[in-house]
Enzyme design. Sequence first.
Site, PDB file in Angstrom:
ATOM      1  N   ASP A   8     -10.794   8.050   1.741  1.00  0.00           N
ATOM      2  CA  ASP A   8      -9.733   8.668   1.369  1.00  0.00           C
ATOM      3  C   ASP A   8     -10.051  10.285   1.425  1.00  0.00           C
ATOM      4  O   ASP A   8     -11.150  10.730   1.700  1.00  0.00           O
ATOM      5  CB  ASP A   8      -9.471   8.367  -0.198  1.00  0.00           C
ATOM      6  CG  ASP A   8      -8.085   9.080  -0.798  1.00  0.00           C
ATOM      7  OD1 ASP A   8      -7.110   9.041   0.055  1.00  0.00           O
ATOM      8  OD2 ASP A   8      -8.200   9.492  -1.995  1.00  0.00           O
ATOM      9  N   SER A   9      -8.986  10.995   1.213  1.00  0.00           N
ATOM     10  CA  SER A   9      -8.974  12.538   1.475  1.00  0.00           C
ATOM     11  C   SER A   9      -9.713  12.908   0.182  1.00  0.00           C
ATOM     12  O   SER A   9     -10.318  14.191   0.195  1.00  0.00           O
ATOM     13  CB  SER A   9      -7.495  13.110   1.487  1.00  0.00           C
ATOM     14  OG  SER A   9      -6.892  12.771   0.078  1.00  0.00           O
ATOM     15  N   CYS A  72      -6.112   5.031   1.569  1.00  0.00           N
ATOM     16  CA  CYS A  72      -5.030   6.274   1.502  1.00  0.00           C
ATOM     17  C   CYS A  72      -3.595   5.716   2.160  1.00  0.00           C
ATOM     18  O   CYS A  72      -3.587   5.440   3.253  1.00  0.00           O
ATOM     19  CB  CYS A  72      -5.747   7.282   2.250  1.00  0.00           C
ATOM     20  SG  CYS A  72      -4.704   8.684   2.352  1.00  0.00           S
ATOM     21  N   CYS A 186       0.520   6.000  -3.325  1.00  0.00           N
ATOM     22  CA  CYS A 186      -0.736   7.251  -3.129  1.00  0.00           C
ATOM     23  C   CYS A 186      -1.616   6.797  -4.036  1.00  0.00           C
ATOM     24  O   CYS A 186      -1.493   6.361  -5.302  1.00  0.00           O
ATOM     25  CB  CYS A 186      -0.040   8.688  -3.671  1.00  0.00           C
ATOM     26  SG  CYS A 186      -1.485   9.687  -3.276  1.00  0.00           S
ATOM     27  N   HIS A 188      -3.977   8.029  -5.259  1.00  0.00           N
ATOM     28  CA  HIS A 188      -4.067   9.175  -6.413  1.00  0.00           C
ATOM     29  C   HIS A 188      -3.561   8.688  -7.713  1.00  0.00           C
ATOM     30  O   HIS A 188      -3.920   8.820  -8.883  1.00  0.00           O
ATOM     31  CB  HIS A 188      -3.848  10.534  -6.067  1.00  0.00           C
ATOM     32  CG  HIS A 188      -4.846  11.078  -5.154  1.00  0.00           C
ATOM     33  ND1 HIS A 188      -5.431  10.816  -3.910  1.00  0.00           N
ATOM     34  CD2 HIS A 188      -6.028  12.138  -5.346  1.00  0.00           C
ATOM     35  CE1 HIS A 188      -6.366  11.828  -3.437  1.00  0.00           C
ATOM     36  NE2 HIS A 188      -6.756  12.456  -4.428  1.00  0.00           N
TER      37      HIS A 188
HETATM   38  N1  DGL Z   1      -4.886   9.329  -1.736  1.00  0.00           N
HETATM   39  C1  DGL Z   1      -3.996   9.728  -0.627  1.00  0.00           C
HETATM   40  C2  DGL Z   1      -2.852   8.532  -0.582  1.00  0.00           C
HETATM   41  O1  DGL Z   1      -2.872   7.520  -0.887  1.00  0.00           O
HETATM   42  C3  DGL Z   1      -3.538  11.319  -0.153  1.00  0.00           C
HETATM   43  C4  DGL Z   1      -3.587  12.348  -0.966  1.00  0.00           C
HETATM   44  C5  DGL Z   1      -3.551  13.433  -0.356  1.00  0.00           C
HETATM   45  O2  DGL Z   1      -4.608  13.965   0.272  1.00  0.00           O
HETATM   46  O3  DGL Z   1      -2.399  14.128  -0.242  1.00  0.00           O
HETATM   47  O4  DGL Z   1      -1.790   9.006   0.216  1.00  0.00           O
END
Ligand code: DGL
Length: 265
Positions: A8-9, A72, A186, A188
Amino acid sequence: MARVLVFDSGVGGLSVLKELRAQKCATSFGYLADNGFFPYGIKEDAALIERLPQLIRAAVVAHEFDAVVVACNTASTIALDEIRVAVDVPVVGTVPAIKPACGVSHSRVVGLLGTPGTVRRPYTDDLILKFAGDCEVLRHGSAELVELAERKMSDGVLDVEDVQDAVRGLFCQPRGEQIDTVVLACTHFPLLRDELRKAVDRPIQWVDSGAAIARQTKKVLSDNEPPAGRVAVSDQLLLTASEITPSLLRSFQAAGFTNPQLIDF
Ligand code: DGL
């Protein structure tokens, strides 16, 4: 002895890792956080397509993983095909859980909460066309929620009003008051489930893809047995930038990743 790389980021992949661990998908995990290029949700598509396949390839080549979980949505909805071409192990992606969400909505109005990148992607348009049926899907892209999730993992606490501000754009659209189900598109966002519940003060079904990703990972690993005689390796945290706050590092430690390593990329 299967080893899985979760990518992931930032910290979002930890929400998927929790499901992968719960379903005992692997004996050890690598976690690659592209903290040097975070956040993905507001990056140009072309920049992600250029970077991600090479980055993931570098990790797989250097550390011998049996499968990659792209934990992600922003990366998966733009670069999954390119990532699959770049590595020679199975790749499981994360895409918005539109089908299950529309399957359980009673009001037939579903919210889609993702990054600005994910909510505007043709990939997402296609999922809605294929799976939303008679549901209306209202979209809202929020880079703020991603930052809030990182902040929560780093500081431990959040102001629910900040979460309320970040989701207002979803519920104040026409028919927004009829939303009964929200896709957390997302990785997150499941980390903010408690805060989201408090911020939206009415019953909502919050749907994410974590459990389905873990099931799929188990399946691809059972179809692709790791080589016999593999030596056990402990969990590994791979980063693309050395700047990381001690408290964020502690969140990774709490998830089992004790020795961060900079990836040569
Ligand atoms: N966790 C990520 C996702 O599922 C990306 C969050 C980001 O870096 O903007 O989209």
